[in-house]
Design an enzyme around this catalytic site. Structure first.
Site, PDB file in Angstrom:
ATOM      1  CG  HIS A 148      -5.778  -2.374   0.279  1.00 55.09           C
ATOM      2  ND1 HIS A 148      -4.948  -2.222  -0.805  1.00 55.09           N
ATOM      3  CD2 HIS A 148      -5.271  -1.585   1.266  1.00 55.09           C
ATOM      4  CE1 HIS A 148      -3.981  -1.359  -0.489  1.00 55.09           C
ATOM      5  NE2 HIS A 148      -4.157  -0.970   0.754  1.00 55.09           N
TER       6      HIS A 148
ATOM      7  CG  ASP B 273      -6.678  -3.042  -3.419  1.00 55.73           C
ATOM      8  OD1 ASP B 273      -7.294  -2.033  -3.025  1.00 55.73           O
ATOM      9  OD2 ASP B 273      -5.441  -3.152  -3.346  1.00 55.73           O
TER      10      ASP B 273
ATOM     11  CB  SER C 178      -0.969  -0.063   1.188  1.00 57.10           C
ATOM     12  OG  SER C 178      -2.037   0.838   1.024  1.00 57.10           O
TER      13      SER C 178
END
Length: 315
Positions: free
Chosen positions: A291, A259, A163
């Protein structure tokens, strides 16, 4: 003004109140460094810089005690959390890096960079670069950290993150490609569910709900108040004239089907191929997953498959 009035609400990560209070909704738990009984990985915490305050958790696999003469690849890991939550010391990241070190047989440095909003970007980038330079200071075996002097092969360095941490990994690899560091060879980077964005939709983003788009763009503006917006090269590599200088020879991009950032990961591989960079990029997609699913459920089949792929990339 009531003290419950919100200035920013990025649930489930963070809330900031108009009176300046910051409430982190996740990522505040900490576990100490350890020797893991099940895999023999040892970890310890080190201070990289007092001012600014930068630290890291370092990990060495069991093989360093069995065959201490052998130098191992070095993974520098940047945790995720929207630049505003989490740390290398949280249970999820401690367990993740521990397992990766054991299975890939690498040395790891998990970087504790400063978080927003107390320290807006570029603080996290500056701290991450300082950590990389600190690692580089060990190339001749005369650095301040014994484990790196003894066990880390700085000609086999990898960056990884998830991320926001994947965003950091990418940006650090571009910086390394432009500036070079004596004694350090970056072999590859692993970007897991990377946080990239942009004003123009890519891939399937035409159908992305407006609220999701606003959240992504909003988190970036919150993290980097000085930004020009979602087409800032730091968040949108397609706008980065230096992309072709990416300082490694291979890239693994990991995306997850459900995601909201998935299309950005695929797009990244496409623009990288056209940038003049002459390395190899591969994308893998986890079906049915969201995610950073692998941090929430590290033993599910898709997380195990993801880990296997990363381990083989590091070797």
């Amino acid at each position: 003004m009531s003290n419950e009035e919100l200035a920013h609400d990025f649930s489930p990560m963070i809330k900031v109140y108009k009176d300046g209070r910051v409430e982190r909704l996740a990522g505040t738990d900490r576990v100490p460094p350890s020797t893991q009984p099940e895999n023999g990985v040892q970890s310890k915490d080190v201070v990289i810089s007092q001012e600014p305050a930068i630290s890291a958790r370092i990990y060495i696999p069991k093989t360093t005690t069995d065959s201490p003469q052998t130098k191992l690849p070095l993974l520098i890991y940047f945790h995720g959390g929207g630049f505003c939550i989490e740390s290398p010391f949280s249970p999820a990241y401690h367990n993740y890096v521990n397992t990766l070190v054991s299975e890939a047989n690498v040395v790891a440095v998990s970087v504790d960079y400063r978080l927003v909003p107390e320290h807006p970007l570029p603080a996290a980038y500056d701290d991450s670069w300082a950590a990389i330079k600190w690692v580089a200071s060990h190339f001749d075996g005369n650095g301040s950290e014994d484990w790196l002097n003894r066990f880390a092969d700085l000609q086999r360095v990898f960056f990884s993150g998830d991320s926001a941490g994947a965003n950091i990994s990418h940006n650090m690899a571009v910086k390394l490609g432009c500036e070079r560091l004596v004694g350090v060879k970056l072999v590859g980077i692993v970007l897991v569910h990377p946080f990239f964005w942009g004003t123009e939709p890519v891939g399937g983003e035409l159908t992305t709900p407006a609220a999701t788009k606003e959240y992504m763009a909003g988190v970036w503006r919150f993290a980097c108040p000085s930004t020009s917006g979602s087409d800032d090269p730091l968040i949108n590599p397609a706008k980065d004239s230096k992309l072709g200088k990416l300082g490694c020879e291979k890239v693994l991009v990991c995306v997850a089907e459900k995601d909201g950032l998935k299309d950005r990961g695929w797009h990244y591989s496409e623009i990288l191929k056209k940038s003049g960079w002459n390395g190899a990029v591969e994308v893998i997609e986890a079906k049915g997953e969201g995610h950073v699913f692998h941090l929430f459920n590290p033993i599910c089949d898709n997380a195990v498959a993801l880990q296997k792929k990363i381990v083989s990339f590091l070797n």
